[in-house]
Design a protein around this motif. Structure first.
Motif, PDB file in Angstrom:
ATOM      1  N   ASN A 154     -13.351  11.843  -4.212  1.00 44.91           N
ATOM      2  CA  ASN A 154     -12.897  10.812  -3.286  1.00 44.91           C
ATOM      3  C   ASN A 154     -11.838  10.039  -4.210  1.00 44.91           C
ATOM      4  O   ASN A 154     -11.078  10.667  -4.829  1.00 44.91           O
ATOM      5  N   LYS A 155     -11.568   8.838  -3.326  1.00 44.03           N
ATOM      6  CA  LYS A 155      -9.939   8.565  -3.794  1.00 44.03           C
ATOM      7  C   LYS A 155     -10.086   7.873  -5.205  1.00 44.03           C
ATOM      8  O   LYS A 155     -10.954   7.328  -5.669  1.00 44.03           O
ATOM      9  N   PHE A 156      -8.737   7.801  -5.847  1.00 45.24           N
ATOM     10  CA  PHE A 156      -8.230   7.227  -6.857  1.00 45.24           C
ATOM     11  C   PHE A 156      -7.539   6.149  -6.394  1.00 45.24           C
ATOM     12  O   PHE A 156      -6.368   6.480  -6.388  1.00 45.24           O
ATOM     13  N   ILE A 157      -7.799   4.848  -6.507  1.00 41.90           N
ATOM     14  CA  ILE A 157      -6.929   3.876  -6.063  1.00 41.90           C
ATOM     15  C   ILE A 157      -6.340   3.010  -7.239  1.00 41.90           C
ATOM     16  O   ILE A 157      -7.329   2.463  -8.001  1.00 41.90           O
ATOM     17  N   ASP A 158      -5.057   3.143  -7.353  1.00 41.76           N
ATOM     18  CA  ASP A 158      -4.525   2.182  -8.567  1.00 41.76           C
ATOM     19  C   ASP A 158      -3.826   1.049  -8.129  1.00 41.76           C
ATOM     20  O   ASP A 158      -3.159   1.086  -7.080  1.00 41.76           O
ATOM     21  N   ILE A 159      -4.006  -0.170  -8.736  1.00 41.86           N
ATOM     22  CA  ILE A 159      -3.331  -1.407  -8.683  1.00 41.86           C
ATOM     23  C   ILE A 159      -2.801  -1.895  -9.704  1.00 41.86           C
ATOM     24  O   ILE A 159      -3.375  -1.961 -10.795  1.00 41.86           O
ATOM     25  N   ASN A 160      -1.478  -2.513  -9.853  1.00 42.55           N
ATOM     26  CA  ASN A 160      -0.794  -2.920 -10.815  1.00 42.55           C
ATOM     27  C   ASN A 160      -0.972  -4.663 -10.547  1.00 42.55           C
ATOM     28  O   ASN A 160      -0.073  -5.022  -9.648  1.00 42.55           O
ATOM     29  N   CYS A 161      -1.916  -5.263 -11.409  1.00 36.65           N
ATOM     30  CA  CYS A 161      -2.132  -6.671 -11.129  1.00 36.65           C
ATOM     31  C   CYS A 161      -0.774  -7.524 -11.393  1.00 36.65           C
ATOM     32  O   CYS A 161      -0.658  -8.874 -11.187  1.00 36.65           O
ATOM     33  N   ALA A 162       0.195  -7.048 -12.211  1.00 35.38           N
ATOM     34  CA  ALA A 162       1.245  -7.594 -12.859  1.00 35.38           C
ATOM     35  C   ALA A 162       2.187  -7.668 -11.714  1.00 35.38           C
ATOM     36  O   ALA A 162       3.167  -8.547 -11.609  1.00 35.38           O
ATOM     37  N   ALA A 163       2.165  -6.770 -10.965  1.00 30.62           N
ATOM     38  CA  ALA A 163       3.315  -6.371  -9.902  1.00 30.62           C
ATOM     39  C   ALA A 163       3.064  -7.018  -8.413  1.00 30.62           C
ATOM     40  O   ALA A 163       4.114  -7.122  -7.713  1.00 30.62           O
ATOM     41  N   ILE A 164       2.055  -7.574  -8.203  1.00 30.52           N
ATOM     42  CA  ILE A 164       1.655  -8.071  -6.975  1.00 30.52           C
ATOM     43  C   ILE A 164       1.504  -9.461  -7.141  1.00 30.52           C
ATOM     44  O   ILE A 164       0.760 -10.100  -8.086  1.00 30.52           O
ATOM     45  N   PRO A 165       2.119 -10.399  -6.371  1.00 35.10           N
ATOM     46  CA  PRO A 165       1.710 -11.948  -6.409  1.00 35.10           C
ATOM     47  C   PRO A 165       0.306 -12.234  -6.078  1.00 35.10           C
ATOM     48  O   PRO A 165      -0.289 -11.292  -5.413  1.00 35.10           O
ATOM     49  N   ARG A 166      -0.264 -13.486  -6.509  1.00 34.84           N
ATOM     50  CA  ARG A 166      -1.562 -13.570  -6.502  1.00 34.84           C
ATOM     51  C   ARG A 166      -2.217 -13.657  -5.259  1.00 34.84           C
ATOM     52  O   ARG A 166      -3.332 -13.054  -4.724  1.00 34.84           O
ATOM     53  N   GLU A 167      -1.521 -14.393  -4.176  1.00 31.22           N
ATOM     54  CA  GLU A 167      -1.857 -14.389  -2.770  1.00 31.22           C
ATOM     55  C   GLU A 167      -1.997 -12.959  -2.203  1.00 31.22           C
ATOM     56  O   GLU A 167      -3.139 -12.408  -1.467  1.00 31.22           O
ATOM     57  N   LEU A 168      -0.906 -12.062  -2.515  1.00 28.84           N
ATOM     58  CA  LEU A 168      -0.822 -10.528  -1.991  1.00 28.84           C
ATOM     59  C   LEU A 168      -1.880  -9.663  -2.618  1.00 28.84           C
ATOM     60  O   LEU A 168      -2.526  -8.960  -2.048  1.00 28.84           O
ATOM     61  N   LEU A 169      -1.965  -9.965  -3.729  1.00 30.26           N
ATOM     62  CA  LEU A 169      -3.247  -9.188  -4.806  1.00 30.26           C
ATOM     63  C   LEU A 169      -4.590  -9.362  -4.217  1.00 30.26           C
ATOM     64  O   LEU A 169      -5.247  -8.412  -4.210  1.00 30.26           O
ATOM     65  N   GLU A 170      -5.060 -10.691  -3.779  1.00 32.53           N
ATOM     66  CA  GLU A 170      -6.249 -10.975  -3.171  1.00 32.53           C
ATOM     67  C   GLU A 170      -6.476 -10.046  -1.938  1.00 32.53           C
ATOM     68  O   GLU A 170      -7.374  -9.635  -1.792  1.00 32.53           O
ATOM     69  N   ASN A 171      -5.324 -10.073  -1.014  1.00 31.97           N
ATOM     70  CA  ASN A 171      -5.402  -9.379   0.238  1.00 31.97           C
ATOM     71  C   ASN A 171      -5.414  -7.982  -0.188  1.00 31.97           C
ATOM     72  O   ASN A 171      -6.207  -7.286   0.624  1.00 31.97           O
ATOM     73  N   GLU A 172      -4.791  -7.336  -1.224  1.00 29.10           N
ATOM     74  CA  GLU A 172      -4.775  -6.060  -1.486  1.00 29.10           C
ATOM     75  C   GLU A 172      -6.210  -5.499  -1.956  1.00 29.10           C
ATOM     76  O   GLU A 172      -6.573  -4.408  -1.790  1.00 29.10           O
ATOM     77  N   LEU A 173      -6.800  -6.390  -2.754  1.00 30.14           N
ATOM     78  CA  LEU A 173      -8.084  -5.794  -3.279  1.00 30.14           C
ATOM     79  C   LEU A 173      -9.169  -6.071  -2.237  1.00 30.14           C
ATOM     80  O   LEU A 173      -9.940  -5.171  -2.240  1.00 30.14           O
ATOM     81  N   PHE A 174      -9.323  -7.247  -1.511  1.00 33.57           N
ATOM     82  CA  PHE A 174     -10.477  -7.441  -0.711  1.00 33.57           C
ATOM     83  C   PHE A 174     -10.117  -7.138   0.798  1.00 33.57           C
ATOM     84  O   PHE A 174     -11.181  -7.132   1.563  1.00 33.57           O
ATOM     85  N   GLY A 175      -8.915  -7.143   1.144  1.00 33.05           N
ATOM     86  CA  GLY A 175      -8.493  -7.155   2.547  1.00 33.05           C
ATOM     87  C   GLY A 175      -8.903  -8.317   3.482  1.00 33.05           C
ATOM     88  O   GLY A 175      -9.092  -9.370   2.850  1.00 33.05           O
TER      89      GLY A 175
END
Length: 459
Positions: free
Chosen positions: A193-214
């Motif tokens: 299955n998938k390996f999803i990587d997110i760099n928490c320092a590279a994404i603004p807070r508002e966009l990070l929430e959207n990226e994590l939870f949709g």
């Protein structure tokens, strides 16, 4: 059964309440007095020890911790304490305690810490067993190295991959935290299955929430369609959160829910979405210090720190530099169709003596640059950047110098002793008593040797 816990020093009613709670949690309790532990009586076979003490018992507690950690079992020790001075807590942690909790303690936190300590100890034991079972060729997955430190990391990854435990990877920038996370995924049952990587320092807070939870359609202006976030896309696989220390506190709460309940709600939605994911987090910061500063949630820290994997900097495992340098040289020579085959001894010695503040990433970048700019059978000192060539030997005595094979040069015994004392003092942040204990010498001996070698203390 959760495991066996050794209770030491439970003499007051609050402590008995803790023991009752642990019994209900499924722990098998084994009680001993501090006198018995510090005496000649063999230490019982347990998964974790819980040591309770106050201000007047710090020295005895330190001795007990050292004894429990020095035996063949290397029992992890969690402390319950009423310490009123920070320096006392620091001394306890330096003596080898897994964690130190202030009383009165939150029972949920205590349960989590004990489980994490016991699981980490079990994994280390499995690592030792696998040492003789797993083939060794200096390479594991996409990672390369021959030092004892990196071999231990490889074995830890191999063991952790077989479980579903949350892992926290700690280390300086460039040490290979993402490589470790990907190796854990590839060697796990989730590898298909998938390996999803997110760099928490590279994404603004508002966009990070959207990226994590949709988000749901119509959740905000411009949300004209449903967006599936990373948590949902990683279902059945692994979610890797790099630089998790940079996550906004409001998002830390939502991540905690994912770890506790394996569920979340999309932005603009009201439906709980259940997911089956393994979370691996990484950071180059000291998360424990971030918790103490109030920059990171303590409950989230304990949820992430189930299995800590600490990656040593390249300067602490110089035996790996020649192996890594050769690996990258062959890789980039092939990619760029160059004729490089190896290094001259002089060039390799320069590589091994350099401290590599950027770690493996910096080493790789410099090898690639050399290959791109030159084309000869072997890398020579003339090909190296000036900052690598200009490295000075410590103390003018070649202290800390390494040969071209990655081994430390043989030095006079007095220089080795001086270097060991200086290193211990530096690592203990100028605390001579702590440094003396680490070196196994008395305080008076430490003062005498500091004076003999003219070691200067930082002001």
């Amino acid at each position: 059964m959760t495991g066996k816990v050794l209770l030491i020093g439970f003499l007051e009613k609050p402590d008995k309440k803790v023991g009752s709670f642990l019994s209900k949690e499924g722990w098998e309790l084994v009680e001993e007095t501090p006198v018995a532990i510090l005496g000649t009586k063999p230490v019982p076979s347990v998964d974790v020890a819980l040591l309770s003490f106050g201000n007047e018992e710090v020295d005895g507690a330190t001795q007990a911790i050292q004894k429990l950690r020095s035996g063949a079992q290397e029992i992890p020790v969690v402390c319950l304490t009423r310490l009123s001075h920070v320096d006392q807590a620091v001394m306890i942690m330096k003596s080898g305690a897994f964690d130190c909790l202030q009383t009165p303690v939150d029972m949920g936190k205590l349960s989590t810490v004990l489980k994490n300590a016991a699981q980490t100890a079990r994994l280390k034991k499995k690592v030792l067993l696998l040492e003789s079972q797993v083939g060794w060729e200096g390479k594991f997955d996409d990672m390369v190295g021959v030092s004892p430190q990196i071999r231990e990391i490889f074995q830890m990854v191999h063991t952790v991959a077989k479980s579903n435990a949350t892992a926290l990877i700690l280390g300086e920038s460039g040490t290979g935290k993402e490589l470790v996370a990907r190796a854990i995924h590839r060697h796990s049952e989730r590898s298909k299955n998938k390996f999803i990587d997110i760099n928490c320092a590279a994404i603004p807070r508002e966009l990070l929430e959207n990226e994590l939870f949709g988000h749901e359609r119509g959740a905000f202006t411009g949300a004209d369609r449903l967006y599936v976030g990373s948590c949902e896309r990683a279902h059945g696989g692994t979610l890797f959160l790099d630089e998790v220390s940079e996550m906004d506190p409001s998002l830390q709460v939502k991540l905690l829910r994912v770890l506790q309940e394996r569920s979340f709600v999309r932005i603009g939605g009201n439906q709980n979405i259940q997911v089956d994911i393994r979370v691996i987090a990484a950071t180059n910061k000291n998360l424990k210090s971030e918790v103490e500063k109030g920059a990171f949630r303590e409950d989230l820290y304990y949820r992430l720190n189930v299995v800590p994997i600490i990656l040593p900097p390249l300067r602490a495992r110089r035996e790996d530099i020649p192996v890594l340098a050769q690996f990258f040289l062959e890789k980039y020579a092939k990619e760029n169709r160059k004729s490089f085959k190896g290094f001259t001894p002089e060039a390799m010695e320069c590589f091994v003596n350099y401290d590599w503040p950027g770690n493996v990433r910096e080493l790789e970048n410099n090898i690639e640059r050399i290959v791109v700019l030159h084309d000869e059978p072997r890398v020579k000192p003339a090909h190296l950047p000036r900052f690598i060539l200009s490295v000075e030997k410590k103390g003018g005595q070649e202290l800390g110098a390494w040969d071209a094979n990655g081994y430390q040069k043989i030095l006079p015994l007095h220089l080795v002793e001086q270097y060991a004392i200086e290193s211990a003092i530096e690592r203990c942040r100028g605390d001579l008593l702590a440094a003396a204990r680490k070196l196994g010498i008395g305080q008076a001996t430490m003062y005498r040797k500091v004076k003999r070698y003219g070691i200067k203390m930082a002001s």
